[in-house]
Design an enzyme around this catalytic site. Structure first.
Site, PDB file in Angstrom:
ATOM      1  N   HIS A   1     -10.147  12.176  -5.487  1.00  0.00           N
ATOM      2  CA  HIS A   1      -9.443  12.826  -6.254  1.00  0.00           C
ATOM      3  C   HIS A   1      -8.921  14.076  -4.888  1.00  0.00           C
ATOM      4  O   HIS A   1      -7.505  14.385  -5.332  1.00  0.00           O
ATOM      5  CB  HIS A   1     -10.148  13.960  -7.187  1.00  0.00           C
ATOM      6  CG  HIS A   1     -10.399  12.586  -8.526  1.00  0.00           C
ATOM      7  ND1 HIS A   1     -11.757  12.289  -8.548  1.00  0.00           N
ATOM      8  CD2 HIS A   1      -8.907  12.384  -9.077  1.00  0.00           C
ATOM      9  CE1 HIS A   1     -11.502  11.756  -9.710  1.00  0.00           C
ATOM     10  NE2 HIS A   1      -9.937  11.638 -10.515  1.00  0.00           N
TER      11      HIS A   1
ATOM     12  N   GLU B   1       4.832  -7.281 -10.415  1.00  0.00           N
ATOM     13  CA  GLU B   1       3.028  -6.902 -10.200  1.00  0.00           C
ATOM     14  C   GLU B   1       2.651  -7.903 -10.419  1.00  0.00           C
ATOM     15  O   GLU B   1       1.173  -7.181 -10.569  1.00  0.00           O
ATOM     16  CB  GLU B   1       3.166  -5.701 -11.323  1.00  0.00           C
ATOM     17  CG  GLU B   1       4.043  -4.777 -11.508  1.00  0.00           C
ATOM     18  CD  GLU B   1       3.205  -3.368 -12.710  1.00  0.00           C
ATOM     19  OE1 GLU B   1       3.096  -2.531 -12.724  1.00  0.00           O
ATOM     20  OE2 GLU B   1       4.042  -3.811 -14.036  1.00  0.00           O
TER      21      GLU B   1
ATOM     22  N   ASP C   1      -0.198  -2.899  -8.770  1.00  0.00           N
ATOM     23  CA  ASP C   1      -0.728  -3.188  -9.621  1.00  0.00           C
ATOM     24  C   ASP C   1      -0.476  -4.784  -8.885  1.00  0.00           C
ATOM     25  O   ASP C   1      -1.404  -5.602  -8.053  1.00  0.00           O
ATOM     26  CB  ASP C   1       0.085  -4.226 -11.055  1.00  0.00           C
ATOM     27  CG  ASP C   1      -0.326  -2.768 -11.758  1.00  0.00           C
ATOM     28  OD1 ASP C   1      -1.714  -3.054 -11.279  1.00  0.00           O
ATOM     29  OD2 ASP C   1       0.157  -2.445 -12.352  1.00  0.00           O
TER      30      ASP C   1
ATOM     31  N   CYS D   1       9.079  -0.112  -6.494  1.00  0.00           N
ATOM     32  CA  CYS D   1       8.148   1.747  -6.714  1.00  0.00           C
ATOM     33  C   CYS D   1       6.928   1.837  -6.712  1.00  0.00           C
ATOM     34  O   CYS D   1       5.862   2.699  -7.015  1.00  0.00           O
ATOM     35  CB  CYS D   1       8.373   1.755  -8.516  1.00  0.00           C
ATOM     36  SG  CYS D   1       8.138   0.982  -9.377  1.00  0.00           S
TER      37      CYS D   1
HETATM   38  C1  PEP Z   1       2.496  -0.184  -9.622  1.00  0.00           C
HETATM   39  O1  PEP Z   1       2.314  -1.196  -9.933  1.00  0.00           O
HETATM   40  O2  PEP Z   1       3.120  -0.336  -8.625  1.00  0.00           O
HETATM   41  C2  PEP Z   1       3.267   1.152 -10.598  1.00  0.00           C
HETATM   42  C3  PEP Z   1       4.338   1.265  -9.326  1.00  0.00           C
HETATM   43  O3  PEP Z   1       2.654   1.288 -11.733  1.00  0.00           O
HETATM   44  P1  PEP Z   1       1.646   1.940 -12.217  1.00  0.00           P
HETATM   45  O4  PEP Z   1       1.214   2.567 -10.904  1.00  0.00           O
HETATM   46  O5  PEP Z   1       2.173   2.968 -13.519  1.00  0.00           O
HETATM   47  O6  PEP Z   1       0.931   1.037 -12.174  1.00  0.00           O
HETATM   48 MG    MG Z   2       1.592  -0.664 -11.826  1.00  0.00          MG
END
Ligand code: PEP
Ligand code: MG
Length: 566
Positions: free
Chosen positions: A190, A425, A449, A496
């Site tokens: 955190h 993912e 993911d 992302c």
């Molecule tokens: C990811 O899995 O990389 C992603 C951008 O989605 P989240 O982190 O929201 O699962």
């Molecule tokens: Mg994700």
């Protein structure tokens, strides 16, 4: 004095220079004499301490919601719950009845629950840290020790501590404090997450060597390299100061040899759009819409969502806004959706699986709002689906989009079909990338993911943190394969996940062929600068070296030594 460098894990890509202030909340904790204990007085002391702790927590919750965000502030709700937990109260009562003073009674009452949480592994184990936080707060209040007020530190202080709790970190004022370093912790602790939200230079997990750094010493906290430099030479000091004024590049950037790379921001709430613009993001590469659904009793209706999407489009009239449809399940529960208890939620009904199943109504409402916003908004809207594993799921999702378009048409409502894409993912999506790419305009790789699924190492489990390495050749090859499939089938491809926001990896990611990188706003300026330094052709050659590495260590060594040679 000679310069000395201690190594840890960088939490924020920022550097700061300042003067050491040691923060040891436990240092002046008295050790009460058990012989003199009056149980009635100890009960009163405990009740008073709990009341003080409750007011402190409420104040900290409010401050965090204002300064960091509502989602981050929720941690204090958990602390308030622990504080009021009847089991813990009974534990304290028993210990006082056994003749212990309140401080020791608190320590004893918390010991078992902390151990139990730790034994559960995964995300649950992290709750042990929250329990410790509440325990230490109670003990501090009982001891009457005024710890250093982290909210009132002198200008330029660098806080060193064994560990910092979420409450501690949220108190640090990024305008005054130059950074912090801790003995323990990890990138997903955190404290590290808060540090990133506050753009505060931070190095965690430095180890026991940190104890040798004296109060008052001058140090550089290099959150990018993951280093704490003690008594730095002048050049080092200046370099650390210079990175504070990182240049904001408001226009799209190209590599040194002219390849355009879109650098966008990840946002979760309308309030984050301003920050993304201020950091010079070209657009939004990931709008995590689940945040629009949190902290409320019922889902936002079509009009409310329509307004939220229009607001994002208005923030970037010349850029692209990629909205991800609702991604719940896994570690993202929403109380009113009554998600089922699943043995292994990360492998359960999450993302598109829910949108095509129990949340079909929500999915349709969201798509109606998105298609209307695509027609009415100024900028360019793109919509993507999370956690797709098979081409059939994508076909179903796209059929829903067509059905919604037909319905809006019939109703005479203005709509437009946005660019459509899919998040990559899962290994399933990687291996069927050609079939997926045939159906959409773009991909966005979610490395958070993808890494957990390729490496079979749950996202939040610190015990397998080493395996969860996006630079592992297995993950790099999954990325390369996906990029190739996208480009062969005429789709553009972005990333992302957290990996996209690491400027040390920009050369690698451009070399792997990504067209867009999206990240938390704080890292946009550094990544834009890193893009401009890349020679795309050379980067592609360097990337193939990393792809061919036989082991993770070899891949990391190649990536790092190539970075050093540039
Ligand atoms: C990811 O899995 O990389 C992603 C951008 O989605 P989240 O982190 O929201 O699962
Ligand atoms: Mg994700």
């Amino acid at each position: 004095m000679t310069e000395r460098t201690l190594t840890g894990t960088g939490a924020t890509p920022r550097s700061g220079v300042g003067t050491v202030v040691w923060y040891s909340p436990d240092a002046d904790r008295p050790n009460p004499d058990e012989a003199d204990v009056d149980p009635e007085a100890e009960r009163r002391r405990f009740a008073d301490a709990r009341e003080t702790a409750r007011s402190e927590l409420e104040a900290e919750r409010e401050r965090t919601a204002e300064r960091v965000g509502e989602q981050e502030a929720e941690i204090f709700d958990a602390h308030l719950q622990f504080l009021a937990d009847p089991q813990i109260e009974d534990g304290v009562e028993d210990a006082i009845a056994d003749g212990l003073p309140a401080e020791h009674a608190v320590q004893r009452a918390f010991a078992d629950p902390i151990e139990q949480f730790e034994g559960m592994g995964g995300r649950t184990a992290e709750r042990a840290d929250d329990l410790r936080d509440v325990r230490d707060r109670l003990v501090r209040v009982l001891a009457g020790s005024d710890r250093i007020d982290l909210g009132e530190l002198p200008e330029g202080a660098v806080v060193l501590a064994e560990r910092l709790t979420p409450s501690d970190t949220a108190r640090l004022d990024p305008d005054r404090v130059a950074g912090f370093a801790t003995v323990t912790g990890g990138r997903t602790s955190h404290a590290a997450i808060f540090a990133r939200s506050l753009a505060l230079p931070a190095v965690v997990s430095v180890g026991d060597d940190l104890h040798d750094v004296a109060e008052g010493a001058t140090v550089v906290v290099d959150g990018e390299a993951g280093e704490l430099v003690v008594e730095p030479r002048d050049e080092r000091r200046e370099a650390a100061r210079a990175t504070h004024d990182v240049e904001i590049r408001e226009r799209p950037v190209t590599t040194a040899d002219g390849t355009e790379i879109e650098v966008a921001a990840n946002v979760g709430r309308p309030a984050e759009l301003e920050g993304a613009k201020a950091q010079g993001a070209d657009g939004v590469g990931l709008y995590r819409t689940e945040f629009l659904f949190l902290d409320r009793e019922a889902p936002p209706d079509e009009d409310e969502q329509y307004e939220a999407y229009l607001e994002a489009l208005e923030a970037f009239p010349e850029g692209r806004v990629v909205v991800r449809t609702l991604d719940v399940g896994g570690d993202k529960p929403i109380p009113y959706l009554e998600l089922p208890e699943e043995e292994n939620p990360f492998l359960g009904q999450r993302g598109i699986r829910r949108s095509l199943g129990p949340d079909a109504d929500l999915f349709e409402t969201q798509l109606r709002a998105l298609l209307r916003a695509a027609a009415d908004g100024e900028g360019q809207l793109a919509v993507m689906f999370p956690l797709v594993t098979t081409p059939e799921e994508l076909t179903d999702a796209l059929e829903t989009v067509s059905a919604i378009a037909d319905a809006l048409d019939e109703e005479g409502v203005d709509y437009a079909i946005p660019e459509l894409g899919v998040m990559i993912e899962t290994p399933g999506a990687v291996f069927t990338a050609p079939e997926l790419a045939d159906q959409v305009d773009f991909f966005s790789i979610g490395t958070n993911d993808l890494t957990q699924y390729v490496m079979a190492a749950a996202r939040e489990n610190e015990r397998v943190a080493e395996l969860r390495e996006p630079r592992h050749p297995a993950v790099l090859r999954a990325i390369a394969r996906t990029v190739e499939a996208a480009h062969e089938h005429g789709a553009w491809i972005g990333m992302c996940g957290e990996m996209a926001g690491d400027p040390e990896l920009t050369d690698l990611l451009v070399g792997l062929g990504l067209d867009e990188l999206s990240m938390s706003a704080v890292t946009v300026p550094e990544v834009k600068a890193a893009v401009q330094a890349v020679d795309a052709e050379d980067a592609a050659e360097r990337a193939s070296g990393a792809l061919e590495a036989a082991t993770c260590a070899q891949a990391i060594e190649r990536i790092e030594s190539e970075a050093a040679d540039r």
